[in-house]
Design a protein around this motif. Structure first.
Motif, PDB file in Angstrom:
ATOM      1  N   ILE A 254       0.739  -1.367  -0.154  1.00  0.00           N
ATOM      2  CA  ILE A 254      -0.014  -0.037   0.116  1.00  0.00           C
ATOM      3  C   ILE A 254       0.869   1.258  -0.041  1.00  0.00           C
ATOM      4  CG2 ILE A 254      -2.066  -1.011   1.113  1.00  0.00           C
ATOM      5  CD1 ILE A 254      -1.190  -0.261   3.804  1.00  0.00           C
ATOM      6  N   SER A 255       2.174   1.166   0.185  1.00  0.00           N
ATOM      7  CA  SER A 255       3.240   2.109   0.115  1.00  0.00           C
ATOM      8  C   SER A 255       4.406   1.328  -0.014  1.00  0.00           C
ATOM      9  CB  SER A 255       3.074   3.139   1.134  1.00  0.00           C
ATOM     10  OG  SER A 255       3.636   2.526   2.518  1.00  0.00           O
ATOM     11  N   ASP A 256       5.639   2.330   0.107  1.00  0.00           N
ATOM     12  CA  ASP A 256       6.985   1.673  -0.089  1.00  0.00           C
ATOM     13  C   ASP A 256       7.224   0.967   1.179  1.00  0.00           C
ATOM     14  OD1 ASP A 256       7.404   2.771  -2.504  1.00  0.00           O
ATOM     15  OD2 ASP A 256       8.453   4.636  -1.918  1.00  0.00           O
ATOM     16  N   GLU A 257       6.647   1.293   2.475  1.00  0.00           N
ATOM     17  CA  GLU A 257       7.120   0.703   3.690  1.00  0.00           C
ATOM     18  C   GLU A 257       6.138  -0.334   4.201  1.00  0.00           C
ATOM     19  OE1 GLU A 257       7.018   4.029   3.511  1.00  0.00           O
ATOM     20  OE2 GLU A 257       9.271   4.277   2.910  1.00  0.00           O
ATOM     21  N   TRP A 258       4.614   0.151   3.855  1.00  0.00           N
ATOM     22  CA  TRP A 258       3.463  -0.717   4.297  1.00  0.00           C
ATOM     23  C   TRP A 258       2.985  -1.668   3.350  1.00  0.00           C
ATOM     24  CZ3 TRP A 258       2.402  -0.242   9.554  1.00  0.00           C
ATOM     25  CH2 TRP A 258       3.003   0.885  10.103  1.00  0.00           C
ATOM     26  N   SER A 259       2.398  -2.884   3.919  1.00  0.00           N
ATOM     27  CA  SER A 259       1.877  -3.851   2.977  1.00  0.00           C
ATOM     28  C   SER A 259       0.776  -4.559   3.987  1.00  0.00           C
ATOM     29  CB  SER A 259       3.073  -5.039   2.752  1.00  0.00           C
ATOM     30  OG  SER A 259       4.166  -4.472   2.084  1.00  0.00           O
ATOM     31  N   LEU A 260      -0.182  -5.167   3.399  1.00  0.00           N
ATOM     32  CA  LEU A 260      -1.223  -6.023   3.950  1.00  0.00           C
ATOM     33  C   LEU A 260      -0.985  -7.429   3.609  1.00  0.00           C
ATOM     34  CD1 LEU A 260      -4.205  -3.820   3.417  1.00  0.00           C
ATOM     35  CD2 LEU A 260      -2.981  -3.946   5.660  1.00  0.00           C
ATOM     36  N   THR A 261      -1.158  -8.175   4.409  1.00  0.00           N
ATOM     37  CA  THR A 261      -1.340  -9.650   3.983  1.00  0.00           C
ATOM     38  C   THR A 261      -2.657 -10.400   4.304  1.00  0.00           C
ATOM     39  OG1 THR A 261      -0.451 -10.506   5.849  1.00  0.00           O
ATOM     40  CG2 THR A 261       1.251  -9.582   4.401  1.00  0.00           C
ATOM     41  N   ALA A 262      -2.943 -11.516   3.629  1.00  0.00           N
ATOM     42  CA  ALA A 262      -4.015 -12.393   4.069  1.00  0.00           C
ATOM     43  C   ALA A 262      -3.624 -13.743   3.735  1.00  0.00           C
ATOM     44  CB  ALA A 262      -5.307 -11.809   3.450  1.00  0.00           C
ATOM     45  N   GLY A 263      -3.854 -14.781   4.245  1.00  0.00           N
ATOM     46  CA  GLY A 263      -3.829 -16.087   3.966  1.00  0.00           C
ATOM     47  C   GLY A 263      -4.255 -17.024   4.956  1.00  0.00           C
ATOM     48  N   PHE A 264      -3.627 -18.536   4.959  1.00  0.00           N
ATOM     49  CA  PHE A 264      -4.086 -19.470   5.681  1.00  0.00           C
ATOM     50  C   PHE A 264      -3.085 -20.117   6.356  1.00  0.00           C
ATOM     51  CE2 PHE A 264      -5.792 -23.856   6.247  1.00  0.00           C
ATOM     52  CZ  PHE A 264      -7.161 -23.470   6.535  1.00  0.00           C
ATOM     53  N   ASN A 265      -3.174 -20.745   7.608  1.00  0.00           N
ATOM     54  CA  ASN A 265      -2.214 -21.267   8.156  1.00  0.00           C
ATOM     55  C   ASN A 265      -2.702 -22.555   8.997  1.00  0.00           C
ATOM     56  OD1 ASN A 265       0.021 -20.008  10.956  1.00  0.00           O
ATOM     57  ND2 ASN A 265       0.364 -21.691   9.363  1.00  0.00           N
ATOM     58  N   TYR A 266      -1.770 -23.554   8.860  1.00  0.00           N
ATOM     59  CA  TYR A 266      -2.192 -24.865   9.404  1.00  0.00           C
ATOM     60  C   TYR A 266      -0.908 -25.138  10.593  1.00  0.00           C
ATOM     61  CZ  TYR A 266      -2.396 -29.702  10.690  1.00  0.00           C
ATOM     62  OH  TYR A 266      -2.427 -30.806  11.641  1.00  0.00           O
ATOM     63  N   TYR A 267      -1.420 -25.215  11.805  1.00  0.00           N
ATOM     64  CA  TYR A 267      -0.268 -25.178  12.708  1.00  0.00           C
ATOM     65  C   TYR A 267      -0.721 -26.271  14.046  1.00  0.00           C
ATOM     66  CZ  TYR A 267       3.522 -23.007  15.640  1.00  0.00           C
ATOM     67  OH  TYR A 267       4.652 -22.615  16.380  1.00  0.00           O
ATOM     68  N   GLU A 268       0.255 -27.232  13.962  1.00  0.00           N
ATOM     69  CA  GLU A 268       0.000 -28.216  14.855  1.00  0.00           C
ATOM     70  C   GLU A 268       1.244 -28.456  15.899  1.00  0.00           C
ATOM     71  OE1 GLU A 268      -1.463 -32.977  15.384  1.00  0.00           O
ATOM     72  OE2 GLU A 268      -1.333 -31.958  13.425  1.00  0.00           O
ATOM     73  N   VAL A 269       1.003 -28.602  17.316  1.00  0.00           N
ATOM     74  CA  VAL A 269       2.239 -28.931  18.066  1.00  0.00           C
ATOM     75  C   VAL A 269       1.525 -30.156  19.012  1.00  0.00           C
ATOM     76  CG1 VAL A 269       3.424 -28.062  20.026  1.00  0.00           C
ATOM     77  CG2 VAL A 269       2.747 -26.432  18.489  1.00  0.00           C
ATOM     78  N   ASP A 270       2.543 -31.001  19.127  1.00  0.00           N
ATOM     79  CA  ASP A 270       2.211 -32.315  19.624  1.00  0.00           C
ATOM     80  C   ASP A 270       3.401 -32.884  20.704  1.00  0.00           C
ATOM     81  OD1 ASP A 270       1.063 -34.769  20.888  1.00  0.00           O
ATOM     82  OD2 ASP A 270       0.636 -35.427  18.761  1.00  0.00           O
ATOM     83  N   VAL A 271       2.956 -32.731  21.822  1.00  0.00           N
ATOM     84  CA  VAL A 271       4.245 -33.071  22.866  1.00  0.00           C
ATOM     85  C   VAL A 271       3.768 -34.170  23.909  1.00  0.00           C
ATOM     86  CG1 VAL A 271       5.663 -32.148  24.865  1.00  0.00           C
ATOM     87  CG2 VAL A 271       4.877 -30.515  22.913  1.00  0.00           C
ATOM     88  N   ASP A 272       4.597 -35.256  23.882  1.00  0.00           N
ATOM     89  CA  ASP A 272       4.438 -36.336  24.832  1.00  0.00           C
ATOM     90  C   ASP A 272       5.376 -36.475  25.573  1.00  0.00           C
ATOM     91  OD1 ASP A 272       2.394 -37.224  23.043  1.00  0.00           O
ATOM     92  OD2 ASP A 272       3.510 -38.655  21.956  1.00  0.00           O
TER      93      ASP A 272
END
Length: 306
Positions: A254-272
């Motif tokens: 949107i300018s030289d310094e500023w941006s907008l982002t949109a997307g999708f994330n899959y995040y999984e943590v598994d601890v035993d």
């Protein structure tokens, strides 16, 4: 391990295809212009569909079962989570990044349906069915890493990363909870209890490694597609854990310094991890615990680069 590796390949494959196509043209044969060092701050939110559980002990028969924080303890499944990311890009191909994710939830259960037993700081706590229980589950994940752009073109980048992540976990139960003092015959003496209003367990994992691949492709002036996949798995002594992080976003300036982002994330943590008590100079196994956190959903952010 097959699932995360396939995710990595599926995300990075488009970047490799684009890179191959560009290399076949005369334009791609020109070395990209030398980039100045950059600092990037990315702050945003992530709408997560959470699934978290812990395998606990049945105090009546000594067996174990999964205690679901959402279904059994009424914690919210869907919630908007904050995240913060910082990246320092230097010497044309090198990147240092720091990121943080947070999930804090508290809920009141009018009547618990299942008896369960947990061990915290060498003390056994019994939670009986039918009581009103207030549950808190706070998770913060801090990650520090390094990335290297091993392929660069006029409008694309493909790289690899390695990092360390640390998890800060707070679990709290508040209600008519019984304290069971360990003894040489633990199960026999667990009916000798003292009521306590609140039980808190603050756990911190040691820094654990993760590796990944990432790709960046500018498909139109001011519009960039970014994807990464990170994976980690480790088994050491009584601890076993894994992490999967797959993300795909579109960024627009949107300018030289500023941006907008949109997307999708899959995040999984598994601890035993295996819970034991020291009784008469011997380790007594209480239960093998599994804590699983899975965040899946869309994400948006504001990015500042200078």
């Amino acid at each position: 391990m097959f699932k995360p590796l396939m995710s990595c390949l599926l995300l990075i494959l488009p970047s490799l295809v684009w890179a191959s196509a560009d290399n076949s043209s005369e334009q791609a044969k020109v070395e990209p212009a030398k980039l100045p060092d950059q600092y990037t701050f990315n702050i945003g939110g992530f709408y997560a569909n959470s699934d978290s559980y812990m395998v606990v002990t049945n105090p009546k028969n000594g067996g174990t079962f999964p205690l679901d924080f959402e279904d059994d303890l009424n914690l919210k499944e869907k919630q908007f989570l904050p995240f913060f990311e910082f990246t320092y890009s230097f010497n044309q191909r090198h990147n240092i990044y720091l990121d943080w994710k947070s999930l804090h939830r508290t809920a009141q259960s009018p009547s618990i349906e299942k008896d369960f037993q947990v061990t915290i700081d060498d003390t056994v706590y019994d939670v009986e069915a039918g009581i009103s229980l207030r549950t808190t589950l706070d998770l913060d994940i801090l990650r520090l890493g390094y990335g290297y752009d091993f392929i660069q073109g006029s409008n694309y980048i493909v790289g690899a990363s390695i990092g360390l992540h640390t998890m800060f976990v707070k679990t709290a139960f508040e209600g008519n909870i019984g304290i069971c003092v360990p003894n040489s015959e633990l199960a026999k003496y667990c009916d000798e209890v003292i009521s306590t209003p609140r039980v808190v367990d603050n756990s911190v994992t040691a820094p654990l490694p993760d590796i990944g691949l990432y790709g960046i492709y500018e498909f139109s002036p001011g519009w960039v597609f970014k994807a990464h996949a990170q994976y980690f798995a480790l088994k050491y002594n009584k601890v076993k854990g894994s992490l999967i992080d797959v993300r795909a976003i579109v960024e627009t300036k949107i300018s030289d310094e500023w941006s907008l982002t949109a997307g999708f994330n899959y995040y999984e943590v598994d601890v035993d991890y295996e819970q034991t008590l020291s009784v008469l100079e011997q380790d007594v196994n209480i239960a093998d615990y599994n804590i699983n956190y899975s965040f899946t959903g869309p994400m948006i952010s504001v990015q500042y680069t200078f």
